[in-house]
Write a protein that holds these residues in place. Structure first.
Motif, mmCIF file in Angstrom:
data_model
loop_
_atom_site.group_PDB
_atom_site.id
_atom_site.type_symbol
_atom_site.label_atom_id
_atom_site.label_comp_id
_atom_site.label_asym_id
_atom_site.label_seq_id
_atom_site.Cartn_x
_atom_site.Cartn_y
_atom_site.Cartn_z
ATOM 1 N N CYS A 44 0.857 -1.182 0.000
ATOM 2 C CA CYS A 44 0.000 0.000 0.000
ATOM 3 C C CYS A 44 0.889 1.227 0.000
ATOM 4 N N GLY A 45 0.699 2.100 -0.967
ATOM 5 C CA GLY A 45 1.500 3.313 -1.010
ATOM 6 C C GLY A 45 2.893 3.094 -1.533
ATOM 7 N N GLY A 51 -0.398 1.937 -4.792
ATOM 8 C CA GLY A 51 -1.202 0.963 -4.077
ATOM 9 C C GLY A 51 -2.575 0.712 -4.653
ATOM 10 N N ARG A 52 -2.856 1.211 -5.876
ATOM 11 C CA ARG A 52 -4.160 0.930 -6.487
ATOM 12 C C ARG A 52 -4.139 -0.496 -7.022
ATOM 13 N N ILE A 157 -1.371 -15.109 9.770
ATOM 14 C CA ILE A 157 -0.651 -14.827 8.522
ATOM 15 C C ILE A 157 -1.184 -13.544 7.886
ATOM 16 N N SER A 158 -2.512 -13.372 7.921
ATOM 17 C CA SER A 158 -3.125 -12.177 7.333
ATOM 18 C C SER A 158 -2.698 -10.920 8.070
ATOM 19 N N VAL A 159 -2.647 -10.992 9.418
ATOM 20 C CA VAL A 159 -2.246 -9.831 10.217
ATOM 21 C C VAL A 159 -0.796 -9.465 9.922
ATOM 22 N N CYS A 160 0.079 -10.465 9.908
ATOM 23 C CA CYS A 160 1.489 -10.203 9.600
ATOM 24 C C CYS A 160 1.638 -9.657 8.183
ATOM 25 N N THR A 165 2.358 -5.160 4.160
ATOM 26 C CA THR A 165 1.735 -4.441 3.059
ATOM 27 C C THR A 165 1.780 -2.930 3.254
ATOM 28 N N VAL A 166 1.552 -2.463 4.475
ATOM 29 C CA VAL A 166 1.480 -1.018 4.729
ATOM 30 C C VAL A 166 2.840 -0.408 5.052
ATOM 31 N N GLN A 167 3.884 -1.239 5.156
ATOM 32 C CA GLN A 167 5.189 -0.712 5.548
ATOM 33 C C GLN A 167 5.707 0.388 4.615
ATOM 34 N N PRO A 168 5.590 0.237 3.275
ATOM 35 C CA PRO A 168 6.052 1.332 2.409
ATOM 36 C C PRO A 168 5.337 2.652 2.682
ATOM 37 N N ALA A 169 4.038 2.571 2.983
ATOM 38 C CA ALA A 169 3.298 3.796 3.302
ATOM 39 C C ALA A 169 3.807 4.403 4.596
#
Length: 342
Positions: A44-45, A51-52, A157-160, A165-169
């Protein structure tokens, strides 16, 4: 039931409100390979389309989901809707040519950005992904307690995966904060990309123009007088004055010195359910010639607060939505409990 409250402002303010709709056009077109690439990047981001994307799980579902639902009419329909919306979000549809068709523009032109269809594709594909995962879990074991452990593993697994996923943002926000920290400006300019905004510099965003849609949903009168509104021009008995407003959630505040009875025209658009108070007392307002809030000063020093007050039905529908969510959760918990018992 879950989203009915969102339609209340549309019904009360937009319909019959002489509102200037967004420009009818198709912009920021992405091809299908962009969607696939950004989805497999699974961030994401990030750098690919900001992230689209559908994400790695849903893009895989888009390609192989039909194998699991081809004999299930209901889920097959849901899958087809998801795939269709995903394709429509890209240049698989010739949006450029459609932009020259008056009928198309008058019906769906307000979409503006076809990538806005991606979340809807994600909604339907998520249903199919859930169906596939449930089938996989049932195939692994028929023991209810073991299935619970597998489900917990999927959740972990989904939470991790979410944090990855959001780390780049998060990196964009936390790295070089001082350089990206949005600062106040005297001149109206477009707000730059990659700026950091927090509770301390929140008001600074109102010194800038939005990158797109600055005058979307203005009233027609306000749209024709947009320059003075954007530049925050206040008129007291027709005399121009530029004041700095204070912005709070759902509230714009002006401190204005005037004589009692002076006509004050604020650069705030007057909608049907706009609410105005002067020194803490609710007052009536008129719509000015430029489509903005206009009141008569009550005293020499006026603290004028402008906000938006939805009708009671708006809150009733929000309460119904909340109850509906609790109902969905209760139903799911009850199903799990029954499976454990039997």
């Amino acid at each position: 039931m879950l989203s009915g409250w969102e339609f209340i402002p549309f019904l009360t303010d937009y319909l019959g409100g002489d509102i200037h709709a967004p420009q009818e056009q198709f912009w920021f077109l992405n091809n299908f390979s962009d969607l696939v690439t950004s989805s497999f990047q699974n961030v994401c981001g990030g750098d690919v389309l900001n992230g689209r994307s559908l994400g790695i799980l849903l893009i895989i579902t888009l390609f192989v989901g039909w194998l699991f639902v081809k004999n299930d009419a209901t889920n097959l329909l849901i899958y087809v809707l998801g795939v269709t919306l995903a394709l429509c979000s890209t240049t698989f549809i010739d949006w450029t040519s459609l932009s020259h068709n008056e009928l198309i523009m008058n019906t769906i032109g307000n979409i503006q950005f076809p990538f806005r269809l991606v979340p809807y594709a994600g909604l339907f594909l998520s249903v199919i992904a859930s169906f596939v995962i449930c089938n996989i879990i049932d195939g692994i074991t028929s023991n209810n307690y073991k299935q619970i452990l597998v489900i917990i593993s999927f959740v972990l697994i989904s939470v991790c995966g979410y944090f990855g996923t959001v780390q780049p943002a998060l990196d964009r926000i936390t790295q070089n904060v001082s350089e990206k920290y949005l600062k106040k400006t005297e001149s109206k300019q477009t707000i730059p990309d990659d700026v950091v905004i927090d509770k301390y510099n929140y008001n600074a965003i109102f010194d800038y123009l939005t990158q797109t849609g600055e005058t979307d949903y203005y009233s027609e009168k306000a749209y024709n007088n947009a320059t003075s509104i954007i530049n925050n021009i206040v008129y007291v008995n027709g005399k121009e004055s530029k004041l700095i407003a204070e912005y709070k959630p759902n509230k714009i505040i002006y401190m204005i010195h005037a004589q009692k009875g002076d006509k004050i025209d604020l650069p705030v658009i007057a909608y049907k359910l706009t609410s105005v108070s002067d020194n803490g007392k609710k007052v009536k307002f008129n719509q000015s010639k430029r489509g903005t809030v206009e009141i008569l000063a009550r005293t020499n020093v006026n603290r004028i607060e402008v906000s938006y007050k939805p009708i009671v039905l708006y809150y009733v529908m929000m309460f119904i939505a909340l109850l509906s969510w609790f109902g969905v959760i209760f139903y799911q918990v009850k199903n799990v409990k029954n499976r454990l018992i039997y």
